[in-house]
Scaffold this motif. Structure first.
Motif, PDB file in Angstrom:
ATOM      1  N   TYR A 237      75.551  -6.023  -3.705  1.00 17.10           N
ATOM      2  CA  TYR A 237      75.980  -7.115  -4.593  1.00 17.10           C
ATOM      3  C   TYR A 237      76.880  -6.611  -5.723  1.00 17.10           C
ATOM      4  CZ  TYR A 237      75.531 -11.803  -6.518  1.00 17.10           C
ATOM      5  OH  TYR A 237      75.796 -13.080  -6.942  1.00 17.10           O
ATOM      6  N   ASP A 238      76.649  -5.335  -6.153  1.00 12.95           N
ATOM      7  CA  ASP A 238      77.456  -4.798  -7.262  1.00 12.95           C
ATOM      8  C   ASP A 238      78.730  -4.106  -6.782  1.00 12.95           C
ATOM      9  OD1 ASP A 238      76.411  -2.597  -6.056  1.00 12.95           O
ATOM     10  OD2 ASP A 238      75.220  -1.928  -7.779  1.00 12.95           O
TER      11      ASP A 238
ATOM     12  N   LYS B  57      82.002  -7.561  -3.445  1.00  7.58           N
ATOM     13  CA  LYS B  57      81.154  -7.720  -4.617  1.00  7.58           C
ATOM     14  C   LYS B  57      80.652  -9.155  -4.721  1.00  7.58           C
ATOM     15  CE  LYS B  57      81.501  -5.895  -9.298  1.00  7.58           C
ATOM     16  NZ  LYS B  57      82.382  -5.470 -10.349  1.00  7.58           N
ATOM     17  N   GLY B  58      79.416  -9.330  -5.216  1.00  5.93           N
ATOM     18  CA  GLY B  58      78.881 -10.662  -5.516  1.00  5.93           C
ATOM     19  C   GLY B  58      79.006 -11.628  -4.346  1.00  5.93           C
ATOM     20  N   LYS B  59      79.506 -12.854  -4.673  1.00  4.11           N
ATOM     21  CA  LYS B  59      79.588 -13.889  -3.644  1.00  4.11           C
ATOM     22  C   LYS B  59      80.738 -13.676  -2.663  1.00  4.11           C
ATOM     23  CE  LYS B  59      76.281 -16.483  -5.591  1.00  4.11           C
ATOM     24  NZ  LYS B  59      75.052 -15.694  -5.740  1.00  4.11           N
TER      25      LYS B  59
ATOM     26  N   LEU C  21      77.360 -15.101   2.860  1.00  9.09           N
ATOM     27  CA  LEU C  21      75.962 -15.482   2.636  1.00  9.09           C
ATOM     28  C   LEU C  21      75.006 -14.854   3.655  1.00  9.09           C
ATOM     29  CD1 LEU C  21      73.809 -17.271   1.228  1.00  9.09           C
ATOM     30  CD2 LEU C  21      74.432 -19.095   2.833  1.00  9.09           C
TER      31      LEU C  21
ATOM     32  N   ARG D  80      74.272 -11.342   2.817  1.00  5.11           N
ATOM     33  CA  ARG D  80      73.404 -11.164   1.632  1.00  5.11           C
ATOM     34  C   ARG D  80      71.938 -11.428   1.993  1.00  5.11           C
ATOM     35  NH1 ARG D  80      75.348 -15.274  -1.981  1.00  5.11           N
ATOM     36  NH2 ARG D  80      77.115 -15.754  -0.620  1.00  5.11           N
TER      37      ARG D  80
ATOM     38  N   SER E 271      67.458  -5.999  -7.706  1.00  2.00           N
ATOM     39  CA  SER E 271      67.953  -7.375  -7.680  1.00  2.00           C
ATOM     40  C   SER E 271      69.116  -7.533  -8.648  1.00  2.00           C
ATOM     41  CB  SER E 271      66.811  -8.333  -8.071  1.00  2.00           C
ATOM     42  OG  SER E 271      67.279  -9.651  -8.104  1.00  2.00           O
ATOM     43  N   GLY E 272      70.201  -8.146  -8.189  1.00  2.00           N
ATOM     44  CA  GLY E 272      71.392  -8.311  -9.025  1.00  2.00           C
ATOM     45  C   GLY E 272      72.309  -7.107  -8.974  1.00  2.00           C
TER      46      GLY E 272
ATOM     47  N   ASP F 105      71.465  -9.673  -3.867  1.00  2.00           N
ATOM     48  CA  ASP F 105      71.751 -10.936  -4.564  1.00  2.00           C
ATOM     49  C   ASP F 105      70.457 -11.457  -5.195  1.00  2.00           C
ATOM     50  OD1 ASP F 105      72.240 -13.546  -5.299  1.00  2.00           O
ATOM     51  OD2 ASP F 105      73.343 -14.058  -3.480  1.00  2.00           O
ATOM     52  N   SER F 106      70.453 -11.599  -6.525  1.00  2.00           N
ATOM     53  CA  SER F 106      69.202 -11.962  -7.215  1.00  2.00           C
ATOM     54  C   SER F 106      68.676 -13.343  -6.785  1.00  2.00           C
ATOM     55  CB  SER F 106      69.400 -11.919  -8.720  1.00  2.00           C
ATOM     56  OG  SER F 106      70.415 -12.821  -9.083  1.00  2.00           O
ATOM     57  N   GLU F 107      69.602 -14.252  -6.460  1.00  2.00           N
ATOM     58  CA  GLU F 107      69.147 -15.595  -6.028  1.00  2.00           C
ATOM     59  C   GLU F 107      68.352 -15.506  -4.732  1.00  2.00           C
ATOM     60  OE1 GLU F 107      72.422 -18.363  -5.854  1.00  2.00           O
ATOM     61  OE2 GLU F 107      73.105 -17.760  -7.843  1.00  2.00           O
TER      62      GLU F 107
END
Ligand code: FE2
Length: 515
Positions: free
Chosen positions: A419-420, A429-431, A435, A438, A472-473, A477-479
């Motif tokens: 995620y980072d 990175k991230g989104k 999906l 992730r 997480s994060g 992905d923390s979500e």
């Protein structure tokens, strides 16, 4: 639907009949087959003035209907006489034209005049009949066209929904609903038990479940014997099967045949329809039954193919995992956890299927990594690690040719992304990370921690959760980690049961995934 009575606009004959009326000083009526007097008077008098009383008209109609020929009654001096001619044929009498006149002469009006009056009325009657026939043909054609249009719209609508692999039950429901609407039914039933369909749609009806069951088995027996459609427009045939609902009803049914074999029935019932079901309605129902049959055939073919692919993939995954006894069952467990997460996130059926394909195949690229590296007990060298890092791309390249799993490919290619942005192969990175990837990353991490590896022992469920939350994060992905936490909190046994199928030791989380 057939229209009764005369189809023409009699107004257009008004002037012509008025002329005849003036010549012979007679009143003229058109009396239709239902006994309605459509044209009242043409000689400036009120209806019935020239002796055209209801009784006289009815008598004239009776006489003309009996013989199919003109009827006349010449009255004595100062009484009334009539001339009535048929409009239409003896087989199909549309009505009669009746002229009433007052006889002011001793011997009545001259016979020649009566003959002339009759001829002129007959000529007018022929025109009226011809126009009525044309109008009737036009009406039939319009009705036929409108029925065809409705059928075509329906077939197009169903065809549009006929996408292989889509939810067939939704399409089936659409078919029953269309049949209900078009055939004015209160209950629509598609019953194909060995396909798992027992769909009953009801609209504003009070049929009891018990009655419906009785009707279904009765109709099924009849369809099995006759192998043909059934129309029942009265309750008569149903007295023997002991229905509780004594309301009269009508139904129309047709067998659903798949490859020549009767697999079920399509049935529409109505207890409000005022007209009877016709053979045209049967044609419509047969079209729908054909569509249902096509859906069933396609679905079965699709499922056969899908099962073949699933089994093939499972065999392939097992072969890869057999290279390393420590990872046996890993892909299947990651698959099960990923599905749980996807469900908890409220993803669609199709999305969950994609997640599942990606999860079961996420490590398939390891087929291109040597056994020595995969099973090496110690730490990997940089070069060895770089080889391991090629497995997502290798998996993607192997699988990209299979059309069925195109949407799942991002899940395979990017499941090692962090995620980072510190993951591989592209450092997304991230989104930016798809999906599916992730989701798989969380499931993959959990299973990796709770499984033993050549270089370390398995860890406990609690420790795995702790470790997952610590990254997480960052890595994850923390979500999605939150969703996973929630699943573990609310359904601990479910998690264990789902992923524990392949384990012999089922004593608790601490012993999970020991191989
Ligand atoms: Fe992997």
């Amino acid at each position: 639907m057939d229209r009764k009575g005369i189809y023409i606009n009699l107004e257009r004959y008004k002037k012509w009949l008025s002329n005849i009326s003036n010549i012979f000083k007679a009143d003229i009526c058109f009396l239709d087959e239902a006994g309605n007097c459509n044209i009242k008077s043409y000689n400036g008098h009120k209806p019935g003035f020239q002796g055209l009383t209801t009784e006289i008209l009815q008598e004239a109609y009776k006489e003309v209907k009996k013989s199919g020929a003109p009827f006349s009654k010449n009255g004595k001096k100062n009484s009334f006489g009539i001339v009535a001619v048929p409009v239409g044929t003896w087989h199909h009498l549309r009505g009669i034209l009746v002229a009433g006149y007052r006889n002011n002469k001793d011997a009545g009006i001259p016979v020649s005049d009566i003959t002339d009056l009759q001829d002129m009325l007959t000529e007018t009657a022929v025109f009226i009949d011809d126009e009525a026939s044309l109008q009737h043909d036009l009406d039939s054609l319009t009705n036929e066209l409108s029925t065809r249009y409705e059928e075509l719209t329906l077939i197009y609508g169903v065809g549009d929904k006929l996408k292989v692999g889509e939810n067939s039950f939704n399409t089936i429901r659409y078919i029953i609903n269309e049949a209900l609407q078009m055939l004015h039914g209160n209950a629509g039933i598609l019953y194909v038990p060995d396909f798992g369909i027992n769909e009953i749609l009801l609209s504003n009806t009070e049929y009891s479940k018990d009655d419906l069951d009785r009707i279904i088995s009765h109709v099924k027996r009849k369809c099995d014997t006759k192998k043909d459609q059934i129309i029942v427009n009265t309750l008569r045939d149903f007295r023997s099967i002991g229905l509780k609902d004594k309301n009269w009803f009508k139904f129309i049914a047709t067998p659903v045949q798949v490859k020549g074999e009767i697999r079920g029935i399509l049935l529409i019932l109505s207890n409000t329809l005022s007209v009877d079901y016709s053979t045209g309605d049967v044609k419509l129902l047969q079209t729908l039954s054909g569509q249902a049959s096509m859906i069933i055939t396609n679905d079965e073919l699709y499922n056969n193919l899908k099962n073949f692919v699933v089994n093939f993939v499972k065999t392939m995954v097992s072969a890869i995992e057999a290279k390393d006894s420590y990872t046996r069952g890993h892909s299947e467990r990651v698959n099960k956890i990923s599905i749980m997460i996807a469900r908890a996130m409220g993803l669609s059926h199709k999305q969950i299927e994609n997640v599942s394909w990606a999860a079961i195949l996420h490590d398939v690229g390891k087929i291109g990594v040597s056994d020595e590296i995969l099973t090496k007990p110690g730490r990997l060298t940089n070069d060895e690690y770089n080889i391991v890092k090629t497995h997502p791309e290798k998996g993607y390249l192997i699988m990209k040719h299979i059309e069925h799993i195109q949407d799942a490919l991002p899940g395979i290619l990017y499941h090692q992304e962090c995620y980072d942005g510190t993951g591989y192969p592209e450092g997304l990175k991230g989104k930016e990370i798809p999906l599916y990837a992730r989701i798989i990353a969380v499931a993959d991490t959990y299973d990796a921690i709770t499984s033993s590896r050549a270089y370390r022992e398995y860890n406990t469920h609690i420790n795995a959760l702790r470790e997952i939350n610590s990254v997480s994060g960052m890595q994850l992905d923390s979500e999605i980690v939150d969703v996973f936490n929630e699943i573990c909190r609310t359904h601990p046994d479910f998690i264990r049961g789902e992923v524990d199928d392949d384990k012999e030791d089922k004593n608790g989380f601490d012993k999970l995934y020991r191989t």
